[in-house]
Design a protein around this motif. Structure first.
Motif, PDB file in Angstrom:
ATOM      1  N   HIS A  31       0.844  -1.189   0.000  1.00 19.96           N
ATOM      2  CA  HIS A  31       0.000   0.000   0.000  1.00 19.96           C
ATOM      3  C   HIS A  31       0.884   1.245   0.000  1.00 19.96           C
ATOM      4  N   ARG A  32       0.373   2.275  -0.573  1.00 21.72           N
ATOM      5  CA  ARG A  32       1.131   3.508  -0.748  1.00 21.72           C
ATOM      6  C   ARG A  32       0.898   4.440   0.435  1.00 21.72           C
ATOM      7  N   ASP A  33       1.975   5.019   0.897  1.00 22.64           N
ATOM      8  CA  ASP A  33       1.889   6.090   1.885  1.00 22.64           C
ATOM      9  C   ASP A  33       2.197   7.390   1.150  1.00 22.64           C
ATOM     10  N   TYR A  34       2.236   8.486   1.872  1.00 26.82           N
ATOM     11  CA  TYR A  34       2.457   9.765   1.194  1.00 26.82           C
ATOM     12  C   TYR A  34       3.816   9.825   0.504  1.00 26.82           C
ATOM     13  N   ASP A  35       4.845   9.259   1.131  1.00 25.71           N
ATOM     14  CA  ASP A  35       6.179   9.385   0.574  1.00 25.71           C
ATOM     15  C   ASP A  35       6.867   8.039   0.393  1.00 25.71           C
ATOM     16  N   ARG A  48       1.504  -6.632   6.747  1.00 23.08           N
ATOM     17  CA  ARG A  48       0.674  -7.819   6.888  1.00 23.08           C
ATOM     18  C   ARG A  48      -0.793  -7.396   6.950  1.00 23.08           C
ATOM     19  N   PHE A  49      -1.647  -8.298   6.466  1.00 25.38           N
ATOM     20  CA  PHE A  49      -3.050  -7.940   6.294  1.00 25.38           C
ATOM     21  C   PHE A  49      -3.692  -7.518   7.613  1.00 25.38           C
ATOM     22  N   ASP A  50      -3.439  -8.264   8.682  1.00 25.54           N
ATOM     23  CA  ASP A  50      -4.080  -7.960   9.961  1.00 25.54           C
ATOM     24  C   ASP A  50      -3.689  -6.575  10.457  1.00 25.54           C
ATOM     25  N   ASP A  51      -2.421  -6.189  10.274  1.00 22.98           N
ATOM     26  CA  ASP A  51      -1.980  -4.856  10.690  1.00 22.98           C
ATOM     27  C   ASP A  51      -2.672  -3.777   9.859  1.00 22.98           C
ATOM     28  N   TYR A  52      -2.766  -4.042   8.572  1.00 21.22           N
ATOM     29  CA  TYR A  52      -3.397  -3.049   7.708  1.00 21.22           C
ATOM     30  C   TYR A  52      -4.879  -2.917   8.035  1.00 21.22           C
ATOM     31  N   TYR A  53      -5.538  -4.053   8.312  1.00 21.07           N
ATOM     32  CA  TYR A  53      -6.965  -4.033   8.628  1.00 21.07           C
ATOM     33  C   TYR A  53      -7.223  -3.260   9.922  1.00 21.07           C
ATOM     34  N   GLN A  54      -6.323  -3.374  10.878  1.00 24.12           N
ATOM     35  CA  GLN A  54      -6.483  -2.654  12.144  1.00 24.12           C
ATOM     36  C   GLN A  54      -6.016  -1.206  12.053  1.00 24.12           C
ATOM     37  N   GLU A  55      -5.573  -0.798  10.847  1.00 27.22           N
ATOM     38  CA  GLU A  55      -5.116   0.573  10.585  1.00 27.22           C
ATOM     39  C   GLU A  55      -3.974   0.966  11.521  1.00 27.22           C
ATOM     40  N   GLN A  56      -3.151  -0.022  11.802  1.00 22.81           N
ATOM     41  CA  GLN A  56      -1.950   0.270  12.572  1.00 22.81           C
ATOM     42  C   GLN A  56      -0.827   0.620  11.601  1.00 22.81           C
ATOM     43  N   ARG A  57      -0.120   1.660  11.893  1.00 25.83           N
ATOM     44  CA  ARG A  57       0.929   2.122  10.973  1.00 25.83           C
ATOM     45  C   ARG A  57       2.178   1.279  11.180  1.00 25.83           C
ATOM     46  N   LYS A  58       2.021   0.006  10.903  1.00 24.95           N
ATOM     47  CA  LYS A  58       3.123  -0.939  11.029  1.00 24.95           C
ATOM     48  C   LYS A  58       3.414  -1.510   9.647  1.00 24.95           C
ATOM     49  N   PHE A  59       4.655  -1.913   9.464  1.00 27.16           N
ATOM     50  CA  PHE A  59       5.024  -2.479   8.181  1.00 27.16           C
ATOM     51  C   PHE A  59       6.194  -3.418   8.371  1.00 27.16           C
ATOM     52  N   ASP A  60       6.364  -4.297   7.423  1.00 24.34           N
ATOM     53  CA  ASP A  60       7.531  -5.175   7.411  1.00 24.34           C
ATOM     54  C   ASP A  60       8.657  -4.534   6.602  1.00 24.34           C
ATOM     55  N   ILE A  61       8.276  -3.960   5.445  1.00 21.48           N
ATOM     56  CA  ILE A  61       9.265  -3.323   4.573  1.00 21.48           C
ATOM     57  C   ILE A  61       8.700  -1.995   4.101  1.00 21.48           C
ATOM     58  N   LYS A  62       9.551  -0.963   4.124  1.00 24.45           N
ATOM     59  CA  LYS A  62       9.185   0.336   3.577  1.00 24.45           C
ATOM     60  C   LYS A  62      10.119   0.632   2.409  1.00 24.45           C
ATOM     61  N   PHE A  63       9.541   0.871   1.227  1.00 27.45           N
ATOM     62  CA  PHE A  63      10.301   1.202   0.026  1.00 27.45           C
ATOM     63  C   PHE A  63      10.241   2.732  -0.131  1.00 27.45           C
ATOM     64  N   ILE A  64      11.402   3.357   0.006  1.00 28.62           N
ATOM     65  CA  ILE A  64      11.479   4.818  -0.028  1.00 28.62           C
ATOM     66  C   ILE A  64      11.936   5.243  -1.414  1.00 28.62           C
ATOM     67  N   MET A  65      11.119   6.075  -2.048  1.00 28.30           N
ATOM     68  CA  MET A  65      11.404   6.559  -3.395  1.00 28.30           C
ATOM     69  C   MET A  65      12.121   7.906  -3.321  1.00 28.30           C
ATOM     70  N   ASP A  66      13.033   8.164  -4.258  1.00 27.76           N
ATOM     71  CA  ASP A  66      13.691   9.463  -4.334  1.00 27.76           C
ATOM     72  C   ASP A  66      12.685  10.539  -4.708  1.00 27.76           C
ATOM     73  N   SER A  67      11.738  10.161  -5.529  1.00 27.79           N
ATOM     74  CA  SER A  67      10.744  11.133  -5.981  1.00 27.79           C
ATOM     75  C   SER A  67       9.350  10.613  -5.646  1.00 27.79           C
ATOM     76  N   LYS A  68       8.548  11.487  -5.028  1.00 23.86           N
ATOM     77  CA  LYS A  68       7.176  11.086  -4.718  1.00 23.86           C
ATOM     78  C   LYS A  68       6.378  10.816  -5.992  1.00 23.86           C
ATOM     79  N   ASP A  69       6.739  11.482  -7.073  1.00 24.32           N
ATOM     80  CA  ASP A  69       5.991  11.261  -8.325  1.00 24.32           C
ATOM     81  C   ASP A  69       6.135   9.831  -8.823  1.00 24.32           C
ATOM     82  N   ASP A  70       7.212   9.177  -8.417  1.00 30.43           N
ATOM     83  CA  ASP A  70       7.398   7.802  -8.874  1.00 30.43           C
ATOM     84  C   ASP A  70       6.266   6.884  -8.415  1.00 30.43           C
ATOM     85  N   LEU A  71       5.661   7.232  -7.286  1.00 28.27           N
ATOM     86  CA  LEU A  71       4.570   6.407  -6.773  1.00 28.27           C
ATOM     87  C   LEU A  71       3.360   6.415  -7.693  1.00 28.27           C
TER      88      LEU A  71
END
Length: 1512
Positions: free
Chosen positions: A140-144, A150-173
Motif C-alpha cells: 500500500h502507498r503512503d504519502y512518501d 501484513r493484512f491484519d496490521d493493515y486491517y487494524q489501521e496500525q501504521r506498522k510495516f515489514d518493509i518500507k520502500f522509499i522513493m527518491d521522488s514522490k511522483d514515482d509512486l
C-alpha cells in the motif's frame, strides 16, 4: 470487534467449501414446499436439508454480489476488487468524482455480503494483495513511500510495516503498475517504463518478523521522453513562455545528455546482461523499450525468471539476473511449486523443459484448438491450472485443465459482461471467478468453475522442501499424523494432516515419537515438542473395581476399560460378577458407540457364537441373539456401533472385516464387508459409509432393510494406500498413490468425510440426486464422468448418466433457445454427444428439445449410428420429482413426439427400472389412443422371472394370476411358496405329465396401486380394441375379474335367479290357473266368480313378495349407482333395462291386484318378461361362452341400425303407395290394425309372403300399375334388401369375430368399472384387491391359448405381414453383418501387407520385396475378387428374395383389396418397406464399389512405392 469478525471469517473459510447456499432450510421455507412423496420416509432428511440445482434457471450459473456502498453509485469509479478466499473477504477499492469523499477500501464478508469495515486510503493509488508463504501481505502507498504490511496490521489501521520502500521522488509512486513477491529473496516491481527486482540475499523475507520495519531505498527513476512529445512541448513553451527559451534549452540538453549516458551504459552491458544494478543497493533495473512488448509474466521456470520479448522468451538466472537461455518463441509458464512446471505457447501446446541446457522444449500435449491473442493470467493448484486469456474474437475466455491428465475440466468461451481483463479474480480455494459487471457498477459477478464433485475431492501432494514425496519414503499414519522417512538426514518427518504443519525428529526417537502421537494429541503443537518426544510416554491410571452412575468411558486396551479422571477397570474380572467369562481372552471386548456417537456401551465377545454388551446408563448386561455370528476364534474387537432405533450393530476387528448385523432379522448383512486397515467408517441417519481402497461405499437403509448401495470411485489412476480414522464417524485421512506405479508413485493425502458433502448445490453434477431418480436402482457407481445404475441380482449395468458437465455446456444449452431449427440440426449432426449429457433442470437433449419435433428427429437419426451400449440414459426426469420430457409431451398432446420418445425408451432403455416414466402416464396414453403394442411387447412393463425356486416344468398347466405387494420387483424371487407353491400343492391332478411353465411379473405399480381404478376406467371408454388384445392388459383384467368382480356379479346373479324363479312360477301359475277356470266356465259348471277366475291369492302374494324383495335389493343398488355415477349413469343402456324392469314389475303387481282389464295386464306381463330376460342376458355376460353371444347380438344390432332405418323408409314408401292404389280398402286379414294394413303388406312382400287377392278388383289401368309396383317392391324389398341384410349381418358377424377377444375383455372391463365404483375407502385400501405387482403363471406354447378361435381374415393377414417383415429385416441385417465382417477381413489383409513391407524394407533386398509384395498382392486380389463376387452373389440373392417377397406381398395385397376394405394404408407401408430394402441393397452396391475403388487405390499406391524403392 473487527478483529473478532475477521478471525471468525477466517475460521469459516477453513471449513467445508461452498456452504453458504448448501443448506436448503431457508429456501424450502420461503420458496418451495418439500414433497414428502419424492423419497421414502427414511430419506426425507435429504430433501429437508438439501436441494438439487436447476440449471434451466439462468441465474444459477452466475451470481451477483451487490456492493452496498455508503454513498451510492452516482459518480462511482471502482478501481479494483480483490478476493481473499481463505478469509472469505472481498476488498473493494473505489473513489467518487466528488473530491470530499476521497479514495476508500471496503472489506465485505462474502458469506452474507455485509460490510465489515471501510478504510480511507491515505494516498491515491492501488493496493496490491499477495498470499505468500502462509501470510497475507498488502502493498500500500503512503504519502512518501510504498509499504509492505501484513493484512491484519493493515486491517487494524496500525501504521506498522515489514518493509518500507522509499522513493527518491514522490511522483514515482504515481507510475506503479504492479508489485509481486517472487520468492523469499526477490520482489518485483513494475513502475512506469521500468521493471525492478529488489533482492533480499542477506535477509530473506521468510526470516523477517512481523513489523520488522526494514527500509529499502529505490533511486530516482530515469525517464525517456518521446521525441515528438518533446518537440511539441518545446513549441508550446516557446509560444507561451518565450522568456524561458534559454532555460528550456538547457533542460533539453540535460535530458539528451542523460539519454546518451544511458545508451552508453546499455552498450557497455554484456550480451547476457539485461538488468542494471544500482550502486550501493540491492535494486536491479531494466527498461521496457520497444524490444520488449510485455516483459515480465510473473512466473518462474527451473529457478529462472521468465521474460517475454517480441522475438521470443528469455530465462534469467534468479541470483545473477543474467540471461541463461533464449527461446525462439513466446512461452507462458504453468507451474505449481516444484510439483509440476510446463511451458505453454499461443496455440495451447504444452511443453516440458527438463533442464536449462535442453536445446528446445519437448511437446507433451495439445490442450485446446483455441488460440491465445492476449494472455491475462495463469493460476495453478496442485490438481489443476486455469488459463485466462482473450481470443482472436476479442472474447474473454477461461479454460480449466486437470494438472495430472491435461483433461479439460471446465471452460468459459465468453465471460459476458466483463469490464476488462484486469478485473478477473480467480479463487482456487472455492473454485470461483469474480469480475466486475460493466453494465452494473454496484455488482460483482461470481461464477463457479471446475465445480463437478470429483474436482472438489482435492488431492493434496505430500511435499518436503518443495518436492513431492514418493511412496518409498512413506512410513505410516499415526493418529492424524503422516510419518515420512528422510533417509539421507536420518530423520523422520511428521506432517499434521489437519493443518499441514511439518516437523522433523531424529530417527532414533521413532518409537517414543509414535507413542506420543498415538496417545498425546497435544504434544505435536507444543513448543517443546522435541523435548517431549525424547522422553518415554507414560500415562498413569488408577485402577478401580466397580462402575457407578456417572462414569464415562474413554477407551480400552486388551485388558482394561479406561474411564474419566485417569481411571481404569480390568474388564474380564468385572464381567465375571455378571456371569460373563472373559478371563482367559484378551481383546474380546471394545468400546461401543450409540447413535449419538457417545461411548455408552462395552461390547463383549463371549464366544464365536455369543455376544453381549454392557450399558453404562443402566449398568447392566444385554445379550444379543444373532443367528449367524460365526466369529473366528482369534477375532479381536477394536470398536463397535449400536443404533437401537434402526436396529443395526457394526463390529470392527483388528485387521479383520467390518461386520454389520440387522437386529430386526438377527442376520448378518453380507453386502457390507471391508477390512479395517483400508477403511474409514461413518454411520449416520439411515446409511453406513465405508471408504475402502478404490471407492467410498454408502449403504442406505429403508424400513431397516438395506435398500441402496452407492459407490463413489476414486479418480482414475489412483488408489488408496492407507487410511486413518480415530474412531467411527470421526474425520478420516486417506493416503493416495498412483495405480500400478507402487513404490515410485508420488503420494497424496485426501480427507475422508461423510457423504453429505456431495450434497452441494454449487456442484454442476450432484451425483447423489440422479441416484434416487429410479426406485428400483439398488447399486449406483459414480466416477468422474458417469453415474452407472445397477439393479439387484444383475451384474450388467442397466444404464448410465453422462454427467461430465462444464459451465460452457450449460451456457450452450441455454443458447439453443435462440437458435433456429436449421442451426440446431446442424449442431446435432456435428456433435451429438453434447446433447447426451445430463444437466439437472434440462435433462439430456430430449429434455432440451422436448417441444421441438425436428430437433428430436435429428437427434434420433444421429443415435442410430451408435451402439446401444454407448448411449446413456436419454429420457428421465429433469430433477428429482420433476417431470420428464415424456410427461411434457403427454400433457401437450403431442402424439408424434410421444411416439418418438416411446420408441427411444423401448430401444435404448428397455428395462423394468425405466418403466416408471410410462407407468404413471399409462392411463393418459390410452386416453390419447397411442399405439402401445411395442411397449407391451418390450421388457418395460413386464419382468421375466427366471429362478430355480420357480420351476419351469410342472404337471399343473392351468394359468394362475396372483397379486402381491413388493418394494422392488427383484423381491419376487423369494415369494414362490407364498404366492404359488402352497396353492399348487393343494391341487391334485390325475394327469401328471409335465409341461413347460413361464412366469411373468407385471411391472405397473403406479397404475395398479396408486391409480387404482383409472386404468380400467379408461379401458372401458376407449374405442381401440387393440389394447384388449395384449396379454398384460388381459392379465390385469383377469386378475381384477377373478379377485373381486366375478364373485360380486355371481352373487347378484344368484339373487336374481330367485326373482326369475318366482316370476316364472307366477306367470305360469296365474296363466294356467286362469285358463283352467275359463274352460270350466265354458262347460257351464256352476261355480262362484272367485273360484272360476282367481288363482290362489296367497300364492300370488308370496311370489310377488319374493320378487319385490329381490327388486328392492336391486333398486338400492341402482340408486347407489346413480349417486356415484350421476349423469354418466344414463349413458349405459343396460341401466335403462334395469330401472325399467323395476318400474314395470311394480306396475304389473298393481294391475294384477286392482285392474280387471286382462288385456292391459297381458301387455305389462309381456313387457316384464322382456325386461327380465334382458336382465338375465346382462348376467349371462359373466360367463365367457354367453358373453360372446350376447356381445355378438348387440354388435349386430348396432351395425344394422342405419340399414334398418333405411329399410323402414322403403317400407313406409311402398306402404303409402299401396294405400293409395287400393284406396284404403279394408282387408280382413288385418282387422284391428286396418290403419297399418298396407304397411304390413309391404313388410310381408319384403319377407316373401305375398298377398295377391285384392289385385283383381282394380280397374284396367290401375291393375297394370299395381303389378308393376308389386314387382318393384319384390325386387327392392325382398331380393335386394333381404340379401343386403344377410350381407350386413355376415359382415357384422365377421367384425365381431375379429374383436371377439377384445370385446370379451371390454365387457369385463365395463363390469369391473361398475364394481369399483361401489368401493369404499376400506375396499380401495385393500392390498389383495389393489396390489402393486401381478404375477402371471402360464403354460409356454399353449396352442389353444395362443391361437384361440379364428378371429377373422384381417387379423390373420396382419400376423402374416408382420412375420414376413421381421424375416426380411433379419435377412438384411445378416447380409450387412457379413459384408462388415468382409471389410474387417480386408482391413486385416492390408495391415498384414503393411507389416510385411516394413519387415521387408529392413531385412530383404528390393528384389525380394517386389516378389513378395507381388505375390501377396496377387493373393490379395484373388481373395478380394472372390470376396467381392461373394458379396455380389449375396446381394443378388438378397434382391431376389426381396423381389419374391414383394411379389408375394403384392398378391396378398390384391386378395386383401378384393375381400377387405380399409387395408390400403398397410399396403402402402409394405411398399415403403420394400423400397427401403431396395435402397439398402443399392447402398450395399455402392459400399462394395467403394471398397473395390479403395483396393485399386491401395494397389496403385503400393506399385508407386515399389518403383521408388527400385529407383533408390
Amino acid at each position: 470487534m473487527d478483529k473478532d469478525i475477521l478471525t471468525q471469517n477466517s475460521q469459516i473459510s477453513g471449513q467445508l467449501a461452498l456452504l453458504e447456499t448448501q443448506l436448503n432450510t431457508s429456501a424450502i421455507n420461503n420458496n418451495q414446499q418439500v414433497d414428502v412423496e419424492l423419497l421414502p420416509r427414511d430419506y426425507q432428511w435429504i430433501l429437508e436439508k438439501y436441494r438439487e440445482s436447476d440449471y434451466s434457471q439462468t441465474e444459477k450459473l452466475t451470481k451477483q454480489i451487490e456492493l452496498k456502498l455508503k454513498h451510492g453509485i452516482e459518480g462511482l469509479e471502482i478501481i479494483q476488487h480483490i478476493i481473499i478466499p481463505q478469509r472469505n473477504i472481498l476488498l473493494i477499492e473505489y473513489k467518487y468524482e466528488k473530491i470530499q469523499y476521497g479514495q476508500n477500501l471496503d472489506f465485505i464478508d462474502l458469506n452474507n455480503q455485509q460490510l465489515l469495515k471501510t478504510i480511507k486510503i491515505r494516498a491515491d493509488g492501488k493496493i496490491y494483495y499477495q498470499h505468500y508463504n502462509g501470510i497475507d501481505y498488502i502493498f500500500h502507498r503512503d504519502y512518501d513511500s510504498l509499504n509492505l504490511s501484513r493484512f491484519d496490521d493493515y486491517y487494524q489501521e496500525q501504521r506498522k510495516f515489514d518493509i518500507k520502500f522509499i522513493m527518491d521522488s514522490k511522483d514515482d509512486l504515481n507510475y506503479i503498475r504492479h508489485l509481486k513477491i517472487l520468492d523469499e529473496f526477490n520482489i518485483w516491481m513494475d513502475i512506469g517504463i521500468y521493471n525492478y527486482v529488489i533482492k533480499f540475499d542477506k535477509q530473506p523475507l521468510n526470516t523477517l518478523k512481523q513489523n520488522a520495519q526494514l527500509k529499502i531505498h529505490i533511486p530516482e527513476l530515469e525517464r525517456d521522453y518521446d521525441d515528438d512529445d518533446e518537440d511539441e512541448d518545446e513549441d508550446e513553451d516557446e509560444d507561451d513562455y518565450g522568456e524561458e527559451d534559454e532555460s528550456n534549452s538547457d533542460e533539453g540538453e540535460k535530458k539528451q545528455k542523460q539519454k546518451e549516458i544511458k545508451q552508453d551504459k546499455k552498450s557497455e552491458l554484456p550480451s547476457n546482461q539485461l538488468f542494471i544494478k544500482h550502486p550501493n543497493s540491492s535494486v536491479y533495473q531494466v527498461e521496457t523499450d520497444k524490444d520488449f512488448s510485455h516483459r515480465f509474466i510473473e512466473s518462474q521456470l527451473k529457478n529462472h525468471i521468465v521474460f517475454q520479448a517480441n522475438s521470443g522468451t528469455l530465462l534469467l538466472d534468479k541470483k545473477t539476473l543474467e540471461i541463461a537461455k533464449k527461446l525462439d518463441k513466446s512461452y507462458y509458464v504453468i507451474k505449481y511449486m516444484d510439483l509440476f512446471e510446463y511451458l505453454l505457447d499461443e496455440d495451447f501446446n504444452i511443453y516440458k523443459f527438463e533442464n536449462i541446457d535442453q536445446s528446445s522444449p519437448q511437446k507433451v500435449h495439445k490442450l485446446s484448438d483455441q488460440k491465445i491473442d492476449q494472455l491475462h493470467k495463469i493460476v495453478a493448484t496442485s490438481n489443476k491450472f486455469i488459463i485466462f486469456f482473450k481470443n482472436k474474437s476479442e472474447a474473454f475466455c477461461v479454460l480449466v485443465f486437470d494438472a495430472r491428465t491435461f483433461q479439460l475440466i471446465d471452460e468459459f468461451k465468453n465471460l459476458i459482461g466483463m469490464k476488462d481483463g484486469d478485473s478477473l479474480q480467480i479463487d482456487t480455494l472455492y473454485n470461483r471467478l469474480y469480475y466486475r459487471d460493466k453494465n452494473a457498477l454496484n455488482f460483482i459477478r461470481q461464477v463457479n468453475f471446475s465445480n463437478n464433485y470429483f474436482q472438489h475431492n482435492e488431492l493434496t501432494p505430500v511435499l518436503y522442501q518443495g518436492k513431492q514425496v514418493d511412496l518409498n519414503e512413506y512410513k505410516s499414519i499415526k493418529n492424524r499424523y503422516l510419518l515420512i522417512k528422510l533417509r539421507k538426514q536420518q530423520k523422520v518427518l511428521i506432517q499434521d494432516l489437519e493443518t499441514g504443519i511439518q516437523k522433523e525428529m531424529p530417527k532414533k526417537y521413532k518409537e517414543q515419537l509414535i507413542s506420543h502421537l498415538e496417545n498425546n494429541e497435544k504434544a505435536f503443537n507444543d513448543e517443546k515438542f522435541e523435548q517431549i518426544v525424547k522422553q518415554e510416554y507414560e500415562r498413569k491410571f488408577k485402577e478401580v473395581k466397580e462402575l457407578k452412575q456417572g462414569d464415562i468411558i474413554v477407551g480400552n486396551d486388551e485388558y482394561y476399560v479406561h474411564l474419566n479422571d485417569n481411571r481404569k477397570i480390568r474388564w474380564p474380572n468385572y464381567t465375571l460378577k455378571f456371569g460373563v467369562n472373559l478371563a482367559d481372552n484378551k481383546g474380546k471386548f471394545c468400546v461401543m458407540l450409540n447413535k449419538f456417537n457417545e461411548k455408552q456401551y462395552v461390547l463383549n465377545i463371549i464366544s464365536d457364537k455369543e455376544v453381549s454388551y454392557y450399558d453404562m446408563n443402566t449398568l447392566t448386561f444385554e445379550k444379543l441373539d444373532l443367528l449367524d455370528l460365526k466369529l473366528k476364534q482369534d477375532f479381536k474387537a477394536q470398536q463397535a456401533y449400536l443404533d437401537d432405533e434402526r436396529e443395526i450393530i457394526a463390529i470392527q476387528g483388528f485387521y479383520s472385516n467390518l461386520i454389520v448385523y440387522s437386529l430386526q432379522t438377527k442376520k448378518r448383512i453380507n453386502e457390507i464387508s471391508y477390512k479395517l486397515y483400508d477403511q474409514s467408517t461413518f454411520i449416520r441417519s439411515n446409511y453406513i459409509q465405508i471408504d475402502s481402497k478404490y471407492a467410498s461405499n454408502i449403504y442406505f437403509f429403508n424400513n431397516k432393510i438395506l435398500d441402496k448401495i452407492i459407490t463413489i470411485k476414486l479418480p482414475k489412476g489412483l488408489e488408496m494406500r492407507d487410511c486413518y480414522q480415530q474412531e467411527i464417524n470421526k474425520k478420516g485421512y486417506k493416503l493416495i498413490q498412483k495405480l500400478d506405479v507402487y513404490q515410485d508413485s508420488e503420494i497424496y493425502t485426501m480427507i475422508s468425510n461423510p457423504f453429505e458433502q456431495i450434497f452441494n448445490d454449487q456442484f454442476l453434477n450432484q451425483p447423489i440426486f440422479p441416484a434416487f431418480y429410479f426406485d428400483y436402482a439398488q447399486k449406483i457407481e459414480i466416477d468422474e464422468s458417469t453415474i452407472q445404475v445397477f439393479v439387484k441380482g444383475e451384474q450388467q449395468m442397466v444404464g448410465y448418466f453422462d454427467v461430465e458437465v462444464t459451465n460452457q455446456l450449460i451456457t450452450e444449452y441455454q443458447q439453443t433457445f435462440a437458435m433456429s431449427n436449421q442451426q440446431i440440426v446442424k449442431d446435432i449432426q456435428n456433435n451429438v454427444d453434447r446433447y447426451l449429457k445430463f444437466i439437472a433442470g434440462y435433462g439430456t437433449g430430449f429434455g432440451l428439445f422436448q417441444n421441438n419435433l425436428i430437433a428430436l428427429e435429428a437427434l434420433v437419426k444421429q443415435l442410430s449410428f451408435k451402439e446401444k451400449q454407448q448411449v446413456p440414459i436419454l429420457i428421465c426426469q429433469k430433477l428429482l420429482g420433476n417431470e420428464s420430457p415424456l410427461d411434457f409431451s403427454i400433457k401437450a398432446h403431442q402424439q408424434k413426439i410421444i411416439n418418438l420418445m416411446l420408441s427411444i425408451l423401448i430401444k435404448y432403455q428397455d428395462h423394468i427400472i425405466f418403466n416408471k416414466l410410462i407407468d404413471k402416464n399409462l392411463c393418459e396414453l390410452i386416453k390419447q389412443q397411442i399405439d402401445l403394442q411395442e411397449y407391451f411387447d418390450s421388457n418395460l412393463p413386464k419382468y421375466q422371472i427366471l429362478d430355480q425356486s420357480f420351476p419351469n416344468q410342472h404337471y399343473y398347466e392351468e394359468e394362475m394370476i396372483v397379486g402381491t405387494i413388493l418394494t422392488n420387483p427383484k423381491e419376487i424371487h423369494e415369494k414362490y411358496d407364498e404366492l404359488l407353491g402352497q396353492k399348487i400343492s393343494q391341487i391334485k391332478e390325475e394327469d401328471e405329465s409335465m409341461v413347460s411353465i413361464e412366469y411373468q411379473l407385471i411391472n405397473l405399480p403406479v397404475t395398479l396401486r396408486q391409480n387404482r381404478t383409472d386404468l380400467i376406467q379408461v379401458l372401458s371408454e376407449t374405442d381401440k380394441p387393440e389394447y384388449f388384445e395384449n396379454e398384460i392388459i388381459q392379465s390385469i383384467i383377469k386378475f381384477k375379474w377373478n379377485t373381486y368382480t366375478k364373485s360380486f356379479y355371481q352373487k347378484k346373479f344368484y339373487i336374481y335367479l330367485i326373482f326369475m324363479t318366482s316370476f316364472i312360477f307366477d306367470i305360469f301359475y296365474s296363466t294356467y290357473a286362469s285358463k283352467n277356470s275359463q274352460e270350466k266356465t265354458d262347460q257351464s259348471i256352476k261355480v262362484t266368480d272367485s273360484e272360476v277366475i282367481q288363482p290362489n291369492i296367497w300364492l300370488k302374494i308370496l311370489t310377488k313378495a319374493i320378487c319385490c324383495a329381490v327388486l328392492t335389493f336391486f333398486l338400492i343398488y341402482e340408486i347407489k349407482q346413480i349417486i356415484i355415477q350421476k349423469i354418466s349413469y344414463f349413458s349405459d343402456g343396460w341401466n335403462y333395462f334395469d330401472f325399467s324392469l323395476i318400474l314395470s314389475y311394480v306396475t304389473f303387481c298393481i294391475l294384477d291386484f286392482t285392474n280387471q282389464d286382462q288385456d292391459n295386464l297381458i301387455l305389462i306381463k309381456i313387457l316384464v318378461i322382456i325386461l327380465s330376460f334382458m336382465k338375465l342376458f346382462f348376467f349371462l355376460r359373466i360367463y365367457d361362452g354367453f358373453s360372446f353371444l350376447v356381445q355378438m347380438l348387440a354388435g349386430v344390432f348396432k351395425d344394422l341400425k342405419y340399414f334398418l332405418s333405411f329399410f323402414l323408409i322403403f317400407i313406409l314408401q311402398f306402404g303409402m303407395i299401396f294405400l293409395v292404389l287400393f284406396k284404403a280398402q279394408q282387408i280382413d286379414e288385418y282387422n284391428g290394425v286396418n290403419k297399418l294394413a298396407y304397411f304390413l303388406m309391404a313388410f310381408r312382400i319384403s319377407s316373401g309372403d305375398f298377398q295377391l287377392d285384392e289385385y283383381h278388383t282394380q280397374g284396367d289401368v290401375l291393375v297394370i300399375f299395381s303389378w308393376i309396383i308389386w314387382l318393384v317392391a319384390v325386387m327392392l324389398l325382398n331380393i335386394v334388401f333381404m340379401n343386403f341384410i344377410i350381407a350386413v349381418i355376415s359382415e357384422s358377424y365377421e367384425r365381431v369375430m375379429q374383436k371377439l377377444v377384445s370385446e370379451s375383455y371390454k365387457v369385463k372391463a365395463n363390469m369391473i368399472v361398475e364394481r369399483e365404483q361401489l368401493f369404499d375407502k376400506t375396499d380401495l385400501a385393500r392390498e389383495d384387491y389393489f396390489p402393486n405387482f401381478i404375477v402371471v403363471r402360464r403354460q409356454i406354447n399353449n396352442e389353444s391359448s395362443q391361437s384361440g378361435e379364428w378371429q377373422g381374415f384381417i387379423k390373420d393377414l396382419k400376423y402374416t405381414i408382420r412375420t414376413s417383415n421381421a424375416k426380411s429385416k433379419g435377412e438384411i441385417i445378416q447380409n450387412l453383418n457379413s459384408i462388415q465382417s468382409l471389410n474387417k477381413t480386408n482391413n486385416s489383409h492390408l495391415e498384414k501387407i503393411d507389416e510385411l513391407l516394413q519387415k521387408s524394407q529392413n531385412n530383404q533386398s528390393n528384389q525380394n520385396i517386389n516378389e513378395i509384395i507381388e505375390k501377396k498382392l496377387s493373393n490379395f486380389e484373388i481373395s478380394l475378387s472372390s470376396s467381392l463376387e461373394n458379396s455380389k452373389n449375396d446381394i443378388k440373392v438378397l434382391k431376389q428374395n426381396t423381389d419374391d417377397q414383394a411379389q408375394k406381398l403384392d398378391q396378398n395385397i390384391q386378395s386383401i383389396n378384393k375381400q377387405v376394405k380399409g387395408l390400403d394404408q398397410q399396403v402402402k407401408g409394405l411398399d415403403q418397406q420394400v423400397k427401403g430394402v431396395n435402397e439398402q441393397v443399392k447402398g450395399l452396391d455402392s459400399k462394395v464399389l467403394g471398397l473395390k475403388d479403395d483396393m485399386e487405390f491401395i494397389k496403385s499406391s503400393l506399385t508407386q512405392l515399389l518403383q521408388k524403392n527400385n529407383q533408390e
